[in-house]
Write a protein that holds these residues in place. Structure first.
Motif, short mmCIF file in Angstrom:
data_model
loop_
_atom_site.label_atom_id
_atom_site.label_comp_id
_atom_site.label_asym_id
_atom_site.label_seq_id
_atom_site.Cartn_x
_atom_site.Cartn_y
_atom_site.Cartn_z
N ILE A 56 68.37 28.51 -2.67
CA ILE A 56 68.45 28.42 -4.13
C ILE A 56 69.89 28.11 -4.54
O ILE A 56 70.85 28.57 -3.93
N ILE A 57 70.02 27.29 -5.59
CA ILE A 57 71.32 26.89 -6.12
C ILE A 57 71.48 27.45 -7.53
O ILE A 57 70.55 27.44 -8.33
N ASN A 58 72.69 27.93 -7.84
CA ASN A 58 73.02 28.46 -9.16
C ASN A 58 73.77 27.44 -10.00
O ASN A 58 74.68 26.77 -9.50
N ILE A 59 73.40 27.39 -11.27
CA ILE A 59 74.10 26.55 -12.25
C ILE A 59 74.67 27.48 -13.31
O ILE A 59 73.93 28.27 -13.90
N TRP A 60 75.97 27.38 -13.58
CA TRP A 60 76.65 28.26 -14.53
C TRP A 60 77.36 27.41 -15.57
O TRP A 60 78.20 26.57 -15.22
N ILE A 61 77.03 27.63 -16.87
CA ILE A 61 77.53 26.78 -17.94
C ILE A 61 78.24 27.65 -18.99
O ILE A 61 77.58 28.40 -19.72
N ILE A 85 78.32 24.61 -9.98
CA ILE A 85 77.18 24.68 -9.07
C ILE A 85 77.63 25.45 -7.84
O ILE A 85 78.69 25.16 -7.27
N PHE A 86 76.85 26.46 -7.45
CA PHE A 86 77.20 27.18 -6.22
C PHE A 86 75.94 27.71 -5.54
O PHE A 86 74.96 28.04 -6.21
N PRO A 87 75.96 27.79 -4.22
CA PRO A 87 74.79 28.24 -3.47
C PRO A 87 74.64 29.76 -3.52
O PRO A 87 75.59 30.49 -3.80
N THR A 88 73.44 30.21 -3.23
CA THR A 88 73.12 31.63 -3.29
C THR A 88 74.03 32.47 -2.39
O THR A 88 74.32 33.63 -2.70
N LYS A 89 74.46 31.90 -1.28
CA LYS A 89 75.26 32.69 -0.33
C LYS A 89 76.72 32.84 -0.73
O LYS A 89 77.47 33.60 -0.11
N SER A 90 77.15 32.16 -1.81
CA SER A 90 78.55 32.25 -2.22
C SER A 90 78.86 33.61 -2.83
O SER A 90 78.23 34.03 -3.80
N LEU A 91 79.86 34.28 -2.28
CA LEU A 91 80.35 35.51 -2.89
C LEU A 91 81.09 35.16 -4.18
O LEU A 91 81.92 34.25 -4.20
N HIS A 92 80.78 35.87 -5.24
CA HIS A 92 81.43 35.62 -6.51
C HIS A 92 81.45 36.89 -7.34
O HIS A 92 80.67 37.82 -7.10
N GLY A 93 82.36 36.94 -8.30
CA GLY A 93 82.47 38.12 -9.14
C GLY A 93 83.45 37.87 -10.27
O GLY A 93 83.94 36.76 -10.45
N THR A 94 83.72 38.92 -11.04
CA THR A 94 84.67 38.82 -12.14
C THR A 94 85.65 39.98 -12.07
O THR A 94 85.43 40.97 -11.38
N VAL A 95 86.73 39.81 -12.81
CA VAL A 95 87.68 40.90 -13.02
C VAL A 95 87.71 41.19 -14.51
O VAL A 95 87.02 40.56 -15.30
N ASP A 138 73.34 30.87 -17.33
CA ASP A 138 73.15 30.34 -15.98
C ASP A 138 71.68 30.35 -15.63
O ASP A 138 70.87 31.03 -16.25
N PHE A 139 71.37 29.56 -14.62
CA PHE A 139 69.99 29.49 -14.14
C PHE A 139 70.00 29.02 -12.70
O PHE A 139 71.01 28.51 -12.19
N ARG A 140 68.86 29.19 -12.05
CA ARG A 140 68.73 28.83 -10.65
C ARG A 140 67.78 27.65 -10.50
O ARG A 140 66.84 27.50 -11.30
N ILE A 141 68.04 26.85 -9.50
CA ILE A 141 67.08 25.80 -9.14
C ILE A 141 66.61 26.04 -7.72
O ILE A 141 67.33 26.62 -6.89
N HIS A 157 79.57 39.84 -5.23
CA HIS A 157 78.28 39.91 -4.54
C HIS A 157 77.87 38.49 -4.19
O HIS A 157 78.49 37.51 -4.62
N ASN A 158 76.81 38.35 -3.40
CA ASN A 158 76.10 37.08 -3.39
C ASN A 158 74.63 37.35 -3.64
O ASN A 158 74.14 38.46 -3.45
N ASP A 159 73.93 36.34 -4.10
CA ASP A 159 72.57 36.56 -4.60
C ASP A 159 71.56 36.78 -3.48
O ASP A 159 70.46 37.29 -3.74
N CYS A 160 71.89 36.42 -2.27
CA CYS A 160 71.01 36.72 -1.14
C CYS A 160 70.81 38.23 -0.99
O CYS A 160 69.76 38.68 -0.53
#
Length: 216
Positions: free
Chosen positions: A115-120, A176-186, A198-201, A104-107
């Motif tokens: 908005i930017i995502n930070i994942w740690i 760090i990735f932007p809201t429009k980036s498609l991302h997911g898991t397997v 994770d959190f958003r700025i 998905h992407n967050d948009c």
């Protein structure tokens, strides 16, 4: 901006892992000493219990001090401009055999495109433990295709998986990735649990659908 970027940080100065482990020991009365040991005590269907343990931690001074220091002393150097950040981050847990999120992407969920995502991650994450991303060109092509065709979720997952790559990180690195980036898991086919937060700025008060109190 690229679909994602990997950054290093000083894990001694910003020792998130110690804070998490200390909290686990206290709450479990030393039954769980390290996050890697969670799967020895808790079963997959008890994941919500672990999430609640960490959400409790996110309200405590021991975590908030490191969290705020990281934002002030690390992220401010990365972005070099004023921003607001998510007041309480989100925890993500993937047990062995678990798939935590579809592509998905967050948009799509109402978040502003600035908005930017930070994942740690709090462990090393390799291969199926990772988030997966499309590269920048594939991401743009996929979004155009999805908006035009409006495919179902199974199609989106298959399409993205074929074109994605895993963002492998060690502990002491973050994404760090932007809201429009498609991302997911397997499915996490490793024998190890993955714990991350994770959190958003947010820049220029562009909150999207979130209430401004979501940020600070």
């Amino acid at each position: 901006m690229d679909s994602f970027r990997i950054y290093d940080y000083d894990s001694i100065k910003f020792n998130f892992l110690k804070v998490f482990n200390d909290h686990l020991r206290k709450v479990s009365k030393n039954k769980v000493k390290f996050i890697e040991d969670i799967i020895k005590i808790y079963k997959f269907d008890e994941k919500s219990k672990i999430e609640n343990i960490f959400y409790d931690l996110f309200h405590k001074e021991s975590f908030l001090k490191v969290y705020h220091d990281f934002i002030e002393k690390k992220l401010n150097l990365v972005f070099n401009k004023n921003f607001e950040f998510q007041r309480i981050p989100s925890v993500r847990i993937a047990f062995p055999g678990d798939k935590s999120v579809n592509f998905h992407n967050d948009c799509w969920y109402g978040h502003d495109d600035k908005i930017i995502n930070i994942w740690i991650p709090l462990t090393n994450v390799k291969k199926t433990q990772c988030l997966a991303f499309l590269d920048t060109k594939e991401n743009e092509d996929a979004l155009k295709h999805f908006y035009r065709e409006e495919p179902n979720l199974d199609y989106i997952n298959e399409y993205c998986f074929k074109r994605s790559k895993f963002a492998e990180l060690d502990y002491s690195q973050f994404l760090i990735f932007p809201t429009k980036s498609l991302h997911g898991t397997v499915e996490n086919i490793s024998s190890e649990i993955r714990v991350s937060f994770d959190f958003r700025i947010c820049f220029d008060s562009q909150y999207g659908y979130k209430n401004k109190n979501f940020f600070v």
